[in-house]
Design a protein around this motif. Structure first.
Motif, short mmCIF file in Angstrom:
data_model
loop_
_atom_site.label_atom_id
_atom_site.label_comp_id
_atom_site.label_asym_id
_atom_site.label_seq_id
_atom_site.Cartn_x
_atom_site.Cartn_y
_atom_site.Cartn_z
N UNK A 78 80.37 70.93 17.27
CA UNK A 78 81.61 70.86 17.35
C UNK A 78 82.48 71.17 18.53
N UNK A 79 82.30 70.87 19.27
CA UNK A 79 82.65 71.47 20.55
C UNK A 79 82.42 72.68 21.52
N UNK A 80 83.25 73.23 22.59
CA UNK A 80 82.44 73.76 23.26
C UNK A 80 82.26 74.84 22.89
N UNK A 81 82.32 75.48 22.06
CA UNK A 81 82.29 76.67 21.72
C UNK A 81 80.45 76.69 20.91
N UNK A 107 73.58 65.13 10.46
CA UNK A 107 73.90 65.60 11.42
C UNK A 107 74.04 66.96 11.40
N UNK A 108 74.97 67.37 10.90
CA UNK A 108 75.52 68.59 11.15
C UNK A 108 74.08 69.69 9.94
N UNK A 109 73.47 69.15 8.92
CA UNK A 109 72.67 69.33 8.16
C UNK A 109 71.07 69.58 8.89
N UNK A 110 71.12 68.54 9.68
CA UNK A 110 69.26 68.58 10.89
C UNK A 110 69.75 70.29 12.13
N UNK A 111 71.55 69.96 12.57
CA UNK A 111 71.50 70.85 13.49
C UNK A 111 70.73 72.34 12.35
N UNK A 112 71.44 72.58 11.95
CA UNK A 112 71.60 74.04 11.18
C UNK A 112 70.33 74.52 11.27
N UNK A 139 69.29 70.53 20.68
CA UNK A 139 70.28 71.42 19.89
C UNK A 139 71.84 71.46 20.23
N UNK A 140 71.96 72.43 21.58
CA UNK A 140 72.71 72.52 22.22
C UNK A 140 73.67 71.55 22.54
N UNK A 141 73.77 70.00 23.30
CA UNK A 141 73.81 69.30 23.23
C UNK A 141 74.26 68.89 21.67
N UNK A 142 73.56 68.63 20.97
CA UNK A 142 74.01 68.13 20.06
C UNK A 142 75.37 68.78 19.48
N UNK A 143 75.01 70.33 19.45
CA UNK A 143 76.07 71.11 18.78
C UNK A 143 77.59 70.93 19.62
N UNK A 176 70.79 59.89 10.95
CA UNK A 176 71.87 58.46 10.72
C UNK A 176 71.21 57.86 11.76
N UNK A 177 70.26 58.38 12.57
CA UNK A 177 70.09 57.71 14.31
C UNK A 177 70.78 57.49 15.02
N UNK A 178 72.49 58.19 15.30
CA UNK A 178 73.66 58.11 15.75
C UNK A 178 72.95 58.71 17.39
N UNK A 179 73.65 58.28 18.62
CA UNK A 179 73.27 58.50 20.28
C UNK A 179 73.64 60.25 19.91
N UNK A 180 73.53 61.41 20.49
CA UNK A 180 74.78 61.69 21.07
C UNK A 180 76.16 61.31 21.48
N UNK A 181 76.38 60.85 22.60
CA UNK A 181 77.31 59.96 22.32
C UNK A 181 78.24 59.32 21.94
#
Length: 270
Positions: free
Chosen positions: A251-254, A229-234, A243-247, A54-59
């Motif tokens: 999904x939060x700290x876990x 974004x979740x599908x792209x991360x998987x 991937x760590x930052x996007x995760x 979707x073109x979103x930044x991490x923020x």
């Protein structure tokens, strides 16, 4: 003698349930801007990748997924991975390099303060009110991806009111029970309170599982972008920095692979 309690119970039930319905309809009817969000001018200057198709930044991804607190976690971890902050497992953030590369980083450094050290919960709280975060939220709202703050507040207040109404109905039923004359059956009296109790509890349940999720941080359009974004991360290789930052954003700290960073965020209430 118990009729005033019944009228009170019905009045509270009708008013609170009507408010939930009215605010839910109003939130659903707010105009949405259909296009994707514009590229954020507060994305990290070092080329941090977009979080999804979707073109979103991490923020932006962090804000839509978990609001300002998730955004604070992302910027703190991003700076920690670049050795510009140190996040202790005890939940403290310490400045190593006091130069922010974008408005959100500068807001985080301002939140930590001139002493260069601050507890992470205090940083999260301060960033929630920072102008850089408000600007990002406003852009996402105008793009139709983030729910307006007014809608979230209205729904939250309406749900709390219907919770209070359910408690009031139960208390009114208990008071009416004690008002029943000795020797008379209390069952028929309590039966009159069953309908307003079912009405308030049912509305509460529907609002909890249907209305509140739709007025979280992301709108339906925003949730669709997050799903991409979740599908792209998987589909990415595990262990990649992006991937760590996007995760973390999604999904939060876990989702973090670094146990030290996970401990720092969890020990501070994440």
């Amino acid at each position: 003698m118990w009729l005033p309690f019944l009228l009170l119970a019905w009045g509270a039930a009708v008013v609170s349930c009507a408010r939930v319905c009215r605010t839910a309809v109003a939130a659903a009817g707010r105009p949405r801007h259909g296009g994707p969000s514009a590229p954020a001018d507060d994305a990290p200057a070092d080329g941090t990748p977009a979080a999804g198709d979707g073109g979103l930044s991490l923020y932006e991804t962090a804000y839509l997924s978990g609001g300002p607190h998730r955004l604070a976690d992302v910027v703190l971890v991003l700076m920690a991975q670049q050795r510009r902050l140190h996040l202790a497992h005890t939940g403290w953030a310490t400045v190593v390099d006091p130069v922010g590369l974008d408005p959100v980083e500068r807001a985080a450094l301002t939140a930590i303060g001139p002493e260069g050290q601050c507890e992470i919960p205090a940083v999260r709280h301060a960033l929630s009110g920072a102008q850089a975060v408000h600007g990002l939220a406003d852009r996402l709202t105008l793009a139709g991806l983030a729910a307006p703050a007014a809608a979230r507040k209205e729904i939250g207040a309406a749900v709390r009111q219907v919770q209070g109404a359910a408690l009031l109905v139960a208390l009114a039923a208990g008071a009416a029970y004690w008002m029943v004359p000795s020797g008379a059956q209390a069952g028929p009296v309590l039966a009159w309170f069953a309908l307003p109790l079912v009405l308030t509890l049912g509305t509460w349940a529907i609002a909890r599982f249907e209305v509140q999720p739709s007025t979280g941080w992301a709108t339906e359009a925003g949730e669709a972008v997050l799903r991409r974004a979740r599908r792209a991360l998987r589909g990415r290789l595990p262990g990649a920095t992006s991937g760590g930052l996007t995760g973390l954003a999604l999904h939060g700290p876990d989702a973090l692979a670094d146990p030290g960073l996970r401990a720092a965020l969890h020990s501070s209430g994440a």
